[in-house]
Design an enzyme around this catalytic site. Structure first.
Site, PDB file in Angstrom:
ATOM      1  N   CYS A 112       3.596   0.350 -11.497  1.00 28.08           N
ATOM      2  CA  CYS A 112       4.091   0.055 -10.141  1.00 28.08           C
ATOM      3  C   CYS A 112       5.549   0.484  -9.949  1.00 28.08           C
ATOM      4  O   CYS A 112       5.946   0.917  -8.873  1.00 28.08           O
ATOM      5  CB  CYS A 112       3.969  -1.433  -9.851  1.00 28.08           C
ATOM      6  SG  CYS A 112       2.478  -2.201 -10.505  1.00 28.08           S
TER       7      CYS A 112
ATOM      8  N   ASP B 201       2.181  -8.345 -12.767  1.00 29.07           N
ATOM      9  CA  ASP B 201       1.110  -9.335 -12.591  1.00 29.07           C
ATOM     10  C   ASP B 201      -0.164  -8.876 -13.300  1.00 29.07           C
ATOM     11  O   ASP B 201      -0.837  -9.653 -13.982  1.00 29.07           O
ATOM     12  CB  ASP B 201       0.808  -9.526 -11.100  1.00 29.07           C
ATOM     13  CG  ASP B 201       1.958 -10.158 -10.353  1.00 29.07           C
ATOM     14  OD1 ASP B 201       3.034 -10.329 -10.944  1.00 29.07           O
ATOM     15  OD2 ASP B 201       1.785 -10.480  -9.163  1.00 29.07           O
TER      16      ASP B 201
ATOM     17  N   CYS C 280       6.335  -3.516  -7.770  1.00 23.18           N
ATOM     18  CA  CYS C 280       5.336  -4.554  -7.971  1.00 23.18           C
ATOM     19  C   CYS C 280       5.601  -5.771  -7.077  1.00 23.18           C
ATOM     20  O   CYS C 280       6.696  -5.949  -6.534  1.00 23.18           O
ATOM     21  CB  CYS C 280       5.317  -4.960  -9.436  1.00 23.18           C
ATOM     22  SG  CYS C 280       3.921  -6.027  -9.884  1.00 23.18           S
TER      23      CYS C 280
ATOM     24  N   CYS D  81      -0.649  -1.412  -7.285  1.00 21.12           N
ATOM     25  CA  CYS D  81      -2.107  -1.574  -7.166  1.00 21.12           C
ATOM     26  C   CYS D  81      -2.608  -1.150  -5.787  1.00 21.12           C
ATOM     27  O   CYS D  81      -2.016  -1.493  -4.765  1.00 21.12           O
ATOM     28  CB  CYS D  81      -2.482  -3.010  -7.465  1.00 21.12           C
ATOM     29  SG  CYS D  81      -2.072  -3.513  -9.142  1.00 21.12           S
TER      30      CYS D  81
ATOM     31  N   SER E 167      -4.232 -13.423  -6.958  1.00 18.72           N
ATOM     32  CA  SER E 167      -3.847 -12.038  -6.734  1.00 18.72           C
ATOM     33  C   SER E 167      -4.342 -11.606  -5.359  1.00 18.72           C
ATOM     34  O   SER E 167      -5.334 -12.126  -4.845  1.00 18.72           O
ATOM     35  CB  SER E 167      -4.492 -11.146  -7.805  1.00 18.72           C
ATOM     36  OG  SER E 167      -4.473  -9.802  -7.411  1.00 18.72           O
TER      37      SER E 167
END
Length: 557
Positions: free
Chosen positions: A52, A84, A125, A197, A473
């Site tokens: 990230c 994470d 992130c 992500c 998440s």
């Protein structure tokens, strides 16, 4: 350059008595001309612990290039970041939310100590995004935030995949649905390079939210991490901070209640992460803006769900960029009469003007038209009841159930719950309760993607519910309720639940209740004792003592 532009940094750079400071700056290669220009702090969250933020050194150089071209002197400094995805399911995950406060504190300290005239924060992130903006709010000098961008989607068996698919594959492997080789194949293809992500998970949710608020230039954050246009946008950001300095436009001019409401509406419209509740509450607090957890439900209830984005939908963040970027979402909000169009942004344009500039890709299916919503109301719902007097949050994007009732399966930590799922001890109809994972109790309020993805992977996603005083998440999907407040460690009602108690969840009525009388709950809590703190010294112990309820944003004070 007018002397006015370096008014703050002049405190440490001008006058005979500042010769020692100038001597030290010259040791780094700065000239008298450089020192006389406005000093722009570049707060970089680069780190080698995750994809990230792995590429942010490259982007920082581009930001600095833009600052220099516009007549400023960039001074880069670094701060921490916690992955994470990599720490998920371990004790290390408890450090993630704590890192938001450390990021904000560390940027604030460097910026105050060195009297920067302006700031550009570069985030990646999840927690780095709100953490950097919290610091910008505190310093309140001309500044902006740039997001490093989303990872490209991975390709597996002809389909787009993300890290969410890897977590779900773990559950499928435990259920015997896939082989070790298939799990390895998903693992090898899900993350093709640098970037955060790829779904509408927390990083992309917060990136979008801050574009809508206006502290990031609209359209810039959504550019994928490895797209050459990301470099161009960073050069432009470096130039833009000098323009903000010339006009003396500060975060307090941009981050208003109207702007935050726009961000909440965009999160609701796109099925964004429940973590947006925590982070936007924290931003409001930093700016002294009145905002409550109930406001999220009010705004979400009047906002249609239009974004067909993972984890509840089909598409990834890169697809939203190719569909026309966040401007398409802003345009839909404008069309629906749900956009506070006069809110100002760092571009110098109002958010309404940015929305009107949308160039929607013909035939795109990522953001639906108002006439054909996925749901008539947004992706976030706030529940209250005898189990959550202060409230809790559930994401309903991609979830068709509106009610669930079943027996409690009680676990006092995430690991025990995950073990029960893997050993196939959870049955259809159950309500999994994971407690002592809240802001104080964890401490750190772990995300539960390992558990929730394993539930989905085993095929139980449509038949069980889960509630926790921890959090999820942005990649979580299913009937999963987080942020239950008050949390268990402070004697919240979730601490009173026993195995087999019947829990009722009603989305339409916005309720979360255990079928016990008030007297029975009080009696159980009267005989309850708080567990010993998991940490007695160090940053985790300090955080546990200072952190507030999740209903207030889990901020430290």
């Amino acid at each position: 350059m007018s002397k006015k532009l370096n008014e703050r940094s002049a405190v440490i750079t001008e006058g005979p008595d500042r010769a020692p400071a100038r001597a030290m700056l010259k040791a780094m290669g700065l000239t008298d001309e450089d020192i006389a220009k406005p000093m722009i702090g570049i707060a970089n969250t680069w780190i080698e612990t995750m994809p990230c933020n792995f590429h942010l050194r490259r982007l920082s150089e581009k930001v600095k290039e833009g600052v220099r071209a516009a007549g400023g002197t960039p001074i880069e400094f670094n701060t921490i970041a916690i992955s994470d995805g990599i720490t998920m399911g371990t004790e290390g995950m408890k450090t993630s939310l704590v890192s938001r406060e450390v990021i904000a504190d560390s940027i604030e300290l460097v910026a105050r100590g060195h009297y920067f005239d302006g700031l550009v924060a570069i985030s990646g992130c999840d927690k780095t995004i709100p953490g950097t903006v919290m610091a910008l709010c505190r310093i309140n000098v001309p500044s902006l935030m740039i997001y490093g961008g989303s990872i490209d989607a991975g390709k597996y068996q002809g389909c787009d995949v993300t890290i969410q698919d890897v977590f779900e594959a773990v559950g499928k492997k435990a259920a015997g649905k896939i082989s070790d080789k298939e799990l390895k194949d998903v693992e090898d293809h899900a993350c093709p390079g640098s970037g955060a992500c790829g779904g509408q998970f927390t990083a992309n949710t917060m990136s979008m939210a801050f574009e809508m608020i206006g502290i990031s230039p609209m359209g810039s954050n959504g550019i994928p991490a490895m797209d050459p246009k990301k470099d161009e946008s960073c050069v432009a950001a470096g130039k833009l901070v000098i323009e903000l300095l010339k006009k003396n436009i500060r975060p307090s001019d941009i981050i208003t209640r109207a702007a935050i409401d726009n961000a909440i509406a965009a999160v609701a419209m796109t099925g964004g992460s429940t973590n947006a509740v925590l982070h936007l509450l924290s931003i409001a607090r930093e700016m002294g803006i009145k905002l409550s957890i109930d406001d999220f439900d009010t705004i979400s209830s009047r906002t249609p769900l239009l974004g067909d984005l993972k984890p509840g939908g089909k598409y990834v963040a890169v697809d939203l960029h190719h569909a026309g970027s966040i401007r398409v979402v802003a345009n839909r909000l404008l069309e629906a009469g749900l956009l506070n169009k006069d809110a100002m942004t760092v571009s110098g344009k109002t958010v309404g003007e940015e929305a009107l500039a949308a160039k929607e890709t013909p035939g795109q299916q990522v953001v639906r038209p108002l006439s054909n919503p996925l749901k008539p109301t947004g992706g976030l719902v706030i529940l209250k009841g005898n189990l959550a007097p202060e409230g809790c949050v559930i994401k309903v994007a991609g979830e068709n159930r509106t009610e669930h009732e079943g027996p409690a399966r009680v676990f006092d930590c995430e690991e025990d719950a995950f073990r029960a799922v893997k050993e196939r001890k959870i049955k259809a109809g159950d309500v999994i309760v994971i407690r002592y994972e809240g802001p104080k109790g964890g401490p750190g309020m772990r995300e539960m993607l390992g558990v929730t993805a394993a539930i989905v992977g085993e095929g139980l996603g449509a038949s069980v519910a889960l509630l926790t005083d921890g959090r999820f998440s942005g990649a979580t999907k299913g009937f999963m309720i987080g942020h239950v407040a008050p949390e268990a460690v402070v004697g919240g009602p979730i601490a009173a639940i026993q195995e087999g108690d019947i829990i009722h969840i009603d989305i339409k009525k916005r309720t979360l209740d255990v079928k016990l009388t008030e007297a029975e709950i009080k009696n159980r809590l009267a005989n309850w004792k708080a567990p010993k703190p998991r940490y007695t010294h160090g940053v985790m112990a300090k955080y546990a003592k200072l952190v507030s309820s999740a209903a207030l944003g889990a901020v430290t004070s």
